[in-house]
Design an enzyme around this catalytic site. Structure first.
Site, PDB file in Angstrom:
ATOM      1  CG  PHE A  88      -3.802  -2.710   9.230  1.00 50.24           C
ATOM      2  CD1 PHE A  88      -2.661  -3.442   8.903  1.00 50.24           C
ATOM      3  CD2 PHE A  88      -3.942  -2.257  10.530  1.00 50.24           C
ATOM      4  CE1 PHE A  88      -1.681  -3.709   9.855  1.00 50.24           C
ATOM      5  CE2 PHE A  88      -2.961  -2.525  11.490  1.00 50.24           C
ATOM      6  CZ  PHE A  88      -1.842  -3.254  11.148  1.00 50.24           C
ATOM      7  NE  ARG A 109      -0.599   4.789   8.764  1.00 55.23           N
ATOM      8  CZ  ARG A 109      -0.869   3.554   9.151  1.00 55.23           C
ATOM      9  NH1 ARG A 109      -1.389   3.336  10.336  1.00 55.23           N
ATOM     10  NH2 ARG A 109      -0.649   2.536   8.357  1.00 55.23           N
ATOM     11  CB  ALA A 145      -5.229   1.152  10.625  1.00 61.67           C
ATOM     12  CG  PHE A 152       4.595  -9.487  -6.069  1.00 65.18           C
ATOM     13  CD1 PHE A 152       5.508  -9.804  -5.067  1.00 65.18           C
ATOM     14  CD2 PHE A 152       3.588  -8.580  -5.773  1.00 65.18           C
ATOM     15  CE1 PHE A 152       5.424  -9.216  -3.815  1.00 65.18           C
ATOM     16  CE2 PHE A 152       3.491  -7.992  -4.521  1.00 65.18           C
ATOM     17  CZ  PHE A 152       4.412  -8.325  -3.538  1.00 65.18           C
ATOM     18  CE  LYS A 202       3.918  -2.145   7.730  1.00 62.22           C
ATOM     19  NZ  LYS A 202       2.923  -1.126   8.032  1.00 62.22           N
ATOM     20  CE  LYS A 219      -2.706   0.079   3.469  1.00 64.97           C
ATOM     21  NZ  LYS A 219      -1.880   0.778   4.451  1.00 64.97           N
ATOM     22  CB  THR A 228       5.164   0.059  -2.454  1.00 63.77           C
ATOM     23  OG1 THR A 228       5.863  -0.506  -1.350  1.00 63.77           O
ATOM     24  CG2 THR A 228       6.062   0.029  -3.669  1.00 63.77           C
ATOM     25  CD1 TRP A 253       8.689  -3.013  -4.386  1.00 67.91           C
ATOM     26  CD2 TRP A 253       9.770  -4.102  -6.021  1.00 67.91           C
ATOM     27  NE1 TRP A 253       9.728  -3.724  -3.810  1.00 67.91           N
ATOM     28  CE2 TRP A 253      10.403  -4.392  -4.791  1.00 67.91           C
ATOM     29  CE3 TRP A 253      10.275  -4.667  -7.201  1.00 67.91           C
ATOM     30  CZ2 TRP A 253      11.516  -5.232  -4.698  1.00 67.91           C
ATOM     31  CZ3 TRP A 253      11.385  -5.505  -7.117  1.00 67.91           C
ATOM     32  CH2 TRP A 253      11.987  -5.781  -5.876  1.00 67.91           C
TER      33      TRP A 253
END
Length: 558
Positions: free
Chosen positions: A303, A96, A275, A383, A107, A73, A75, A411
């Protein structure tokens, strides 16, 4: 093919002095308080000076329910911001700040990834400009002053059994969830049972992220209910006379932080409420400042859309008078397969049927977001193992839901991989088709608001709550808090309160275990199921592989 790690890419960034980045948004050197060469606080004087400017378009990035497969998200938020700038738009992003607890837990960092990152990545994931430390200190100062007041005679007649203000720490530490303080004799005060929450769950964090000025900040801090008397009348932080000192500790933390993406585009990084146990959005002051200095602002909510986006719409937008012009919903082929029942170890094998099966989760989120009156675009975060047929299956499914999906390769390619998404999002934002409205009105009862979110967003059949919980909500309504929105604390992994139920389940109930009044932040926290306000570390925490290499560089933050 070998790929560079996020931290290797970040290390090679060609960063520009932060004054150059600020200049893109009309800031002079006097408007910035630098923290080194590549990050700065934006002055309140500058924020005040741009209030008369035209307001830009607001784009929210959210996601499906997170899976171990990863969604990307942040990214995508960064990639879209870079993409908008690449097609000639004046855009900024708002995200954030990262919490140390998750960084050292599961994470391992929260600044985007690949060639769609915000830098300086290492500092952002560690101490940054000290905002979280200031919030921790202000929160714990209040806790210390409460116990000190009781120790020196308890003039306010606080019922020690009804002190609700716990302490906080920006670390995952399950041993501190339930503790007894003041053991060891008379000199140490009166023993009582309490506990710690993680800093990002603090009401002080929520207040900082919703306050519009230092004056508003102090008012909200004073409104915090910390305890009650034997007759259940509330004790406020201003009764303890802590609000002034807390504001002093938060004076610099209130100023938004300005940094840059790998492509030298402006990024505001400020605040960071969780969140699932808080409202999950960056600060109002950062978002509104960005909207007054850029034509397009890309922000994210934590999230999945059932948590972060719901709270963005029902809490942040309601409180700050914001309205998103477009919503981007991030999904991955890998996550669709996991929702379709494929094990993480088998995600590399093509399975179009599993993708189609897992798309139910995506469809539920599309429908939920549309119920707020906002246009939705799905960003398929690519991906390398995704097959053409699998990607097409997602695109075809999204079309059946009356929306559109766009494949994104930011990405691997940075802004180039988000051009198509940026072009479409700008068209939608400029069209003015958004008819945003929160899900419920202020004058609904608190329990009806809980039911509204549970039934319309989680698609539950009912809300289960003991009479004591219902009575508490009625007491708060009688005390004048009935117009507040609700902040649902629930697992991020499922629409239900069972983290193992993926997809789009129906026929479930939402058990409300506890409710907490955050009078300063201006919402009621509703704790559903087995959610923890102090997380624990996993069996193998990320901290085990975070270290300095022989060159003194940080390894292990990804």
């Amino acid at each position: 093919m070998s790929f560079k790690s996020d931290i290797e890419i970040a290390r090679e960034a060609n960063k520009k002095p932060i004054q150059e980045i600020g200049a893109r948004l009309g800031m002079t050197s006097d408007d910035l308080l630098p923290y080194g060469h590549d990050k700065a606080k934006v002055s309140q004087a500058f924020i005040n000076s741009v209030q008369g400017n035209k307001t830009g378009k607001l784009i929210l990035v959210t996601a499906i329910n997170p899976t171990p497969a990863g969604e990307g998200k942040t990214t995508t938020t960064v990639g879209l911001g870079d993409g908008l700038n690449a097609i000639g738009k004046k855009a900024a992003i708002c995200i954030r700040e990262a919490s140390l607890g998750p960084c050292f837990g599961m994470k391992g960092g929260a600044a985007g990834g690949g060639y769609a990152q915000v830098v300086p990545m290492e500092e952002m994931n560690l101490h940054f400009t000290g905002d979280f430390h200031a919030i921790t200190s202000a929160h714990n100062l209040l806790a210390a002053m409460i116990d000190n007041h009781i120790y020196w005679g308890n003039e306010l007649e606080i019922d020690e059994r009804r002190v609700v203000w716990r302490r906080v720490l920006d670390m995952n530490d399950r041993a501190l969830r339930d503790v007894v303080t003041s053991l060891g004799g008379v000199a140490n005060g009166f023993p009582r049972q309490t506990g710690f929450d993680i800093t990002v769950a603090s009401e002080v964090m929520a207040i900082l992220c919703l306050a519009t000025s230092l004056k508003d900040l102090q008012q909200r801090l004073g409104d915090i209910i910390v305890a009650s008397r034997r007759d259940k009348s509330p004790i406020y932080a201003r009764d303890i006379k802590a609000d002034g000192a807390m504001t002093v500790l938060l004076k610099d933390a209130m100023q938004p932080n300005l940094v840059q993406t790998l492509e030298n585009n402006p990024a505001f990084v400020h605040g960071g409420p969780f969140a699932n146990i808080a409202h999950g959005c960056n600060s109002v002051i950062a978002t509104t400042t960005a909207l007054k200095t850029a034509d397009y602002v890309v922000t994210e909510a934590g999230f999945g859309a059932d948590l972060g986006a719901e709270k963005f719409m029902n809490i942040k937008c309601r409180k700050a008078g914001l309205a998103p012009d477009c919503v981007v919903l991030v999904a991955t082929v890998r996550a669709m397969k996991m929702n379709g029942g494929v094990a993480k170890a088998d995600l590399g094998t093509e399975d179009v049927a599993a993708v189609q099966e897992g798309c139910a989760n995506l469809g539920r989120h599309i429908g939920n977001l549309k119920s707020f009156g906002v246009p939705v675009v799905v960003a398929i975060n690519h991906f390398s193992g995704d097959s053409v047929a699998e990607v097409q299956a997602v695109i075809d499914y999204v079309e059946t839901q009356g929306s559109e999906a766009i494949l994104c390769t930011h990405w691997a390619e940075g802004s180039k991989g988000a051009i198509a998404l940026a072009t479409r999002v700008a068209e939608i934002a400029d069209s003015g088709i958004s008819q945003f409205a929160p899900l419920y009105e202020d004058d609904l009862s608190l329990f009806e608001k809980i039911e509204c979110v549970a039934k319309r967003i989680y698609h539950a059949d009912e809300v289960l709550a003991d009479q004591s919980v219902r009575n508490q909500l009625k007491d708060w309504e009688a005390a004048g808090y009935g117009n507040l929105p609700v902040c649902m604390a629930k697992t991020q992994y499922s629409f239900t309160t069972d983290p193992n139920r993926r997809g789009a389940p129906t026929g479930h109930s939402v058990p409300v275990r506890e409710v907490r009044l955050s009078a300063g932040a201006g919402f009621v926290v509703v704790i559903c199921g087995e959610i923890m306000t102090m997380p624990g570390l996993p069996r193998v925490p990320s901290a085990e592989t975070i270290m300095l290499n022989d060159l003194g560089q940080i390894e292990g933050l990804f």
